[in-house]
Design an enzyme around this catalytic site. Structure first.
Site, PDB file in Angstrom:
ATOM      1  CG  LEU A   1       7.056  -1.191  -1.671  1.00 28.80           C
ATOM      2  CD1 LEU A   1       7.813  -1.818  -2.850  1.00 28.80           C
ATOM      3  CD2 LEU A   1       6.170  -2.219  -1.014  1.00 28.80           C
ATOM      4  CB  CYS A   2       5.948   2.844  -2.905  1.00 28.73           C
ATOM      5  SG  CYS A   2       5.648   3.999  -4.264  1.00 28.73           S
ATOM      6  CG  HIS A   3       2.777   6.766  -1.932  1.00 29.43           C
ATOM      7  ND1 HIS A   3       3.263   6.487  -3.202  1.00 29.43           N
ATOM      8  CD2 HIS A   3       2.703   8.118  -1.856  1.00 29.43           C
ATOM      9  CE1 HIS A   3       3.467   7.623  -3.858  1.00 29.43           C
ATOM     10  NE2 HIS A   3       3.139   8.629  -3.063  1.00 29.43           N
TER      11      HIS A   3
END
Length: 293
Positions: A189-191
């Site tokens: 998730l995210c980066h």
């Protein structure tokens, strides 16, 4: 917005442990962090009792992200993005192993730790020994990723540190190749999806070409994160842009907590997705082990 929040500085806070390094500004932390998450309980507590299947977490062991202007962003693994999904998986009955590229301790963005969140805090305390003394990923690849491996899933948390080293790591590539070849889950998730870039090393195209993913929106890293002092400078490259150029479809252009499953790749867009990604992952893994029982 309270006057107290409005008066907070938007200047990134110096990290005196390194030259020209900075933490996020006080104002940005007031917008992006909280003492508690949206955790409201697990859905699969104790449902896996087989004792074999484990989760391999690849954590970042670098803290300082070099930016375009020569400044460092003092980053790490985002604690909510790491610990809340793992809380759901551990509560479901899966053991977690921690590996880093260098075998060095995992780095955390402790300024984002929700100190009043019991689920996150309990998971942090239980994993501290493994976070401080993780496995070396090359050794995991060599010794533990055969066809009969005990790992059911690979988990790569977010935090800007995921862009440091993971996308260029042959050990990360080997791990992703193994997961794809052996029909294992990949959760990120995210980066964290920056690590998926490693899968294309030395190849004409990414094995993830055609997959759909959620990822932290480039527009925030290019705009608001600079404006409010979350980042002390512009990133040298952008995750969603690179993934798109490799043929992946990025489903979000904002940060709403969106999650998505494409085959056995499970992704989320930001810290806001941490709880729902944990629920999604726990449910998917429990279903998988029940089908093979």
């Amino acid at each position: 917005m309270s006057s107290d929040t409005a008066d907070l500085s938007k200047n990134p806070t110096p990290d005196e442990a390194e030259d020209n390094a900075f933490f996020p500004s006080p104002y940005s932390l007031s917008q992006y962090t909280s003492s508690k998450t949206n955790f409201a309980g697990v859905q699969h507590k104790g449902e896996y009792t087989g004792g074999k299947w484990k989760i391999l977490m690849i954590a970042a062991d670098e803290r300082y992200l070099l930016l375009e202007d020569g400044k460092f962003f003092s980053t790490g693994n985002h604690p909510v993005e790491m610990l809340l999904p793992l809380h759901h998986l551990i509560e479901a009955g899966f053991e977690v192993d921690v590996a880093t590229i260098g075998g060095n301790p995992a780095k955390l963005e402790l300024w984002a730790m929700p100190h009043e969140d019991e689920a996150v805090q309990a998971t942090y305390e239980s994993l501290k020994p493994k976070l401080k003394q993780p496995k070396k990923l090359t050794e995991v690849v060599a010794d533990e990723l055969g066809a009969d491996s005990d790992y059911l899933a690979v988990f790569i948390p977010g935090g800007h540190a995921a862009v440091i080293g993971l996308p260029e790591s042959e050990a990360v590539q080997d791990t992703l190749d193994w997961a794809l070849a052996n029909d294992k889950f990949i959760i990120t998730l995210c980066h964290g999806p920056a690590a998926l870039l490693a899968a294309s090393l030395g190849k004409q195209e990414s094995p993830f070409k055609g997959y759909s993913v959620c990822v932290f929106p480039d527009a925030l890293d290019e705009g608001p994160n600079l404006d409010i002092g979350y980042l002390p400078g512009r990133l040298r490259w952008l995750v969603a842009d690179r993934l798109t150029k490799q043929g992946l479809t990025v489903l979000n252009d904002d940060m709403t907590g969106k999650t998505h499953q494409d085959r056995k790749l499970l992704t989320g867009d930001s810290p806001l997705a941490s709880n729902d990604l944990g629920l999604l992952a726990a449910g998917a893994l429990i279903e998988a082990v029940q089908e093979t029982a």
